[in-house]
Design a protein around this motif. Structure first.
Motif, mmCIF file in Angstrom:
data_model
loop_
_atom_site.group_PDB
_atom_site.id
_atom_site.type_symbol
_atom_site.label_atom_id
_atom_site.label_comp_id
_atom_site.label_asym_id
_atom_site.label_seq_id
_atom_site.Cartn_x
_atom_site.Cartn_y
_atom_site.Cartn_z
ATOM 1 N N LEU A 131 5.663 -22.496 47.108
ATOM 2 C CA LEU A 131 5.051 -21.307 47.283
ATOM 3 C C LEU A 131 5.801 -20.583 48.309
ATOM 4 C CD1 LEU A 131 2.905 -19.184 46.550
ATOM 5 C CD2 LEU A 131 1.264 -20.171 48.205
ATOM 6 N N ASP A 132 5.986 -21.006 49.556
ATOM 7 C CA ASP A 132 6.730 -20.122 50.508
ATOM 8 C C ASP A 132 8.201 -19.688 50.219
ATOM 9 O OD1 ASP A 132 6.400 -19.253 53.404
ATOM 10 O OD2 ASP A 132 8.001 -20.782 53.739
ATOM 11 N N ASP A 133 8.642 -20.813 49.619
ATOM 12 C CA ASP A 133 10.070 -20.585 49.188
ATOM 13 C C ASP A 133 10.351 -19.350 48.033
ATOM 14 O OD1 ASP A 133 11.011 -22.719 50.835
ATOM 15 O OD2 ASP A 133 11.163 -24.074 49.250
ATOM 16 N N ILE A 134 9.406 -19.574 47.285
ATOM 17 C CA ILE A 134 9.276 -18.419 46.186
ATOM 18 C C ILE A 134 9.106 -16.914 46.686
ATOM 19 C CG2 ILE A 134 8.356 -17.548 44.001
ATOM 20 C CD1 ILE A 134 8.123 -20.268 43.290
ATOM 21 N N ILE A 135 7.872 -16.919 47.762
ATOM 22 C CA ILE A 135 7.407 -15.746 48.160
ATOM 23 C C ILE A 135 8.626 -15.214 49.319
ATOM 24 C CG2 ILE A 135 5.680 -14.403 49.699
ATOM 25 C CD1 ILE A 135 3.707 -16.318 48.189
ATOM 26 N N SER A 136 9.222 -15.968 49.987
ATOM 27 C CA SER A 136 10.128 -15.569 50.746
ATOM 28 C C SER A 136 11.620 -15.252 50.232
ATOM 29 C CB SER A 136 10.094 -16.595 52.060
ATOM 30 O OG SER A 136 10.923 -17.687 51.401
ATOM 31 N N LEU A 137 11.817 -15.656 48.746
ATOM 32 C CA LEU A 137 12.815 -15.398 48.198
ATOM 33 C C LEU A 137 13.974 -16.172 48.609
ATOM 34 C CD1 LEU A 137 13.213 -11.477 47.783
ATOM 35 C CD2 LEU A 137 12.169 -13.179 46.352
ATOM 36 N N ARG A 138 13.603 -17.518 49.355
ATOM 37 C CA ARG A 138 14.589 -18.560 49.311
ATOM 38 C C ARG A 138 14.900 -19.123 48.293
ATOM 39 N NH1 ARG A 138 11.499 -19.334 54.223
ATOM 40 N NH2 ARG A 138 10.038 -20.949 53.163
ATOM 41 N N ARG A 139 13.903 -19.105 47.158
ATOM 42 C CA ARG A 139 14.256 -19.282 45.610
ATOM 43 C C ARG A 139 13.816 -18.111 45.110
ATOM 44 N NH1 ARG A 139 13.816 -24.918 44.248
ATOM 45 N NH2 ARG A 139 13.593 -26.164 45.865
ATOM 46 N N LYS A 140 14.992 -17.460 44.493
ATOM 47 C CA LYS A 140 14.941 -16.275 43.930
ATOM 48 C C LYS A 140 14.801 -16.244 42.464
ATOM 49 C CE LYS A 140 18.153 -13.926 47.127
ATOM 50 N NZ LYS A 140 18.188 -15.171 47.911
ATOM 51 N N PRO A 141 14.285 -15.114 41.895
ATOM 52 C CA PRO A 141 14.082 -14.963 40.493
ATOM 53 C C PRO A 141 14.824 -15.590 39.486
ATOM 54 C CG PRO A 141 13.007 -13.052 41.659
ATOM 55 C CD PRO A 141 13.902 -13.784 42.669
ATOM 56 N N GLU A 149 11.607 -11.533 58.806
ATOM 57 C CA GLU A 149 10.629 -12.704 58.467
ATOM 58 C C GLU A 149 9.520 -12.360 59.524
ATOM 59 O OE1 GLU A 149 9.653 -14.942 56.075
ATOM 60 O OE2 GLU A 149 11.235 -13.878 54.961
ATOM 61 N N ARG A 150 10.071 -12.036 60.902
ATOM 62 C CA ARG A 150 8.993 -11.734 61.652
ATOM 63 C C ARG A 150 8.197 -10.465 61.656
ATOM 64 N NH1 ARG A 150 10.815 -10.547 68.151
ATOM 65 N NH2 ARG A 150 9.070 -10.330 68.852
ATOM 66 N N PHE A 151 8.956 -9.314 60.946
ATOM 67 C CA PHE A 151 8.396 -8.386 60.581
ATOM 68 C C PHE A 151 7.206 -8.524 59.626
ATOM 69 C CE2 PHE A 151 7.760 -4.307 58.645
ATOM 70 C CZ PHE A 151 7.927 -3.123 59.779
ATOM 71 N N HIS A 152 7.570 -9.270 58.435
ATOM 72 C CA HIS A 152 6.613 -9.363 57.332
ATOM 73 C C HIS A 152 5.322 -10.158 58.147
ATOM 74 C CE1 HIS A 152 5.238 -10.473 53.418
ATOM 75 N NE2 HIS A 152 5.191 -11.666 53.835
ATOM 76 N N ALA A 153 5.544 -10.973 58.736
ATOM 77 C CA ALA A 153 4.527 -11.850 59.665
ATOM 78 C C ALA A 153 3.453 -10.992 60.520
ATOM 79 C CB ALA A 153 4.960 -13.037 60.393
ATOM 80 N N ILE A 204 3.345 -8.940 45.203
ATOM 81 C CA ILE A 204 3.383 -7.923 46.240
ATOM 82 C C ILE A 204 4.590 -8.433 47.434
ATOM 83 C CG2 ILE A 204 2.619 -6.318 47.768
ATOM 84 C CD1 ILE A 204 -0.214 -6.346 46.281
ATOM 85 N N ASP A 205 4.111 -9.535 47.876
ATOM 86 C CA ASP A 205 4.924 -9.847 48.868
ATOM 87 C C ASP A 205 6.384 -10.253 48.596
ATOM 88 O OD1 ASP A 205 2.817 -9.987 50.696
ATOM 89 O OD2 ASP A 205 2.488 -12.161 50.464
ATOM 90 N N ARG A 206 6.483 -10.967 47.204
ATOM 91 C CA ARG A 206 7.964 -11.004 46.624
ATOM 92 C C ARG A 206 8.684 -9.388 46.989
ATOM 93 N NH1 ARG A 206 7.770 -13.896 41.250
ATOM 94 N NH2 ARG A 206 10.061 -14.411 41.625
ATOM 95 N N TYR A 207 7.904 -8.567 46.337
ATOM 96 C CA TYR A 207 8.403 -7.200 46.127
ATOM 97 C C TYR A 207 8.944 -6.461 47.365
ATOM 98 C CZ TYR A 207 8.899 -2.156 45.432
ATOM 99 O OH TYR A 207 9.212 -0.967 45.593
ATOM 100 N N ARG A 208 8.083 -6.915 48.518
ATOM 101 C CA ARG A 208 8.121 -6.313 49.798
ATOM 102 C C ARG A 208 9.411 -7.285 50.412
ATOM 103 N NH1 ARG A 208 5.214 -7.270 53.564
ATOM 104 N NH2 ARG A 208 5.508 -5.271 54.773
#
Length: 252
Positions: A45-55, A153-157, A186-190
């Motif tokens: 979940l974290d990998d996908i939302i953070s885009l470490r794993r992309k669409p 990442e720090r900004f998002h947190a 939303i988090d993925r988009y951001r």
């Protein structure tokens, strides 16, 4: 109904070894499976939302199982859960992939979040005390520091902490639980849009306007500022010119 091959294999093993189900090691292994599935789910979940794993990136259960040192059973359970979240697509004849961001569902999620956070910021503006204001000021200082360092990442947190803090001041944690459920896309988009030029500076300014309303206990100003802040995304999602349009899908 045809059994999943992993489940069928386990049943065959149980029949071949009648005492296996009562063996302590077997019981321990079975009990550990849900915990492993939850751990893998959270990591993916974290990998996908953070885009470490992309669409559209493939999800290979065998490789993930090797990575975590587990069988494929907890991996498959985690993948099914992510599919229920709308973050993974399973195509029986083609494979399993990180889902693209559904534009219409994203738009709907923003509408829901905007409505909920306009409510929480209204309550926060009514009852925030000095300690609450100081907490919000610290999150904005963290946003500024993250912008200066270029750490998205720090900004998002820090951004998430700002909104969570407002919800905490409002005193209704259940509302944040609902927001958490709808904000995955939303988090993925951001994550896609934070690197855009001027984006971080603009977000900080919008947060400062929200804080100004809360600080002055000006309910109308705080609510309007929150509505503007989250409403910006409603118009943005219609135009993906600045991000890879292949990452999106029109889910009509």
């Amino acid at each position: 109904m045809v059994d999943h091959p992993i489940i069928t294999s386990e049943r065959k093993r149980d029949r071949a070894h009648p005492l296996a189900s009562s063996h302590p090691d077997y019981v321990q292994q079975r009990a550990a499976t849900p915990r492993a599935a939850t751990h893998i789910y959270r990591q993916l979940l974290d990998d996908i939302i953070s885009l470490r794993r992309k669409p559209m990136e493939p999800i290979l259960e065998k490789e993930i199982a090797a990575q975590f040192g587990v069988s494929r059973t907890p991996v498959h359970q985690a993948v099914l859960r992510l599919a229920d979240d709308g973050l993974i697509d399973i195509f029986p004849q083609s494979g399993t992939f990180v889902s693209r961001i559904p534009r219409r569902a994203l738009y709907e999620a923003i509408l829901i979040r905007k409505s909920l956070e306009e409510t929480t910021v209204k309550l926060a503006a009514e009852q925030a005390d000095g300690a609450d204001i100081a907490r919000l000021e610290r999150t904005i200082a963290e946003l500024v520091a993250a912008e200066i360092s270029g750490d998205n990442e720090r900004f998002h947190a820090a951004d998430t902490d700002f909104h969570l803090s407002i919800n905490s001041i409002a005193g209704f944690p259940g509302i944040w639980n609902v927001i958490q459920q709808v904000k995955m896309q939303i988090d993925r988009y951001r994550r896609l849009t934070l690197p855009l030029s001027g984006r971080l500076t603009r977000v900080i300014g919008e947060h400062e306007a929200i804080l100004d309303g809360i600080r002055r206990h000006n309910i109308a100003h705080a609510t309007e500022a929150m509505g503007f802040h989250l409403g910006q995304m409603l118009s943005e999602v219609k135009d993906t010119a600045n991000v890879d349009p292949a990452f999106f899908i029109d889910d009509y």
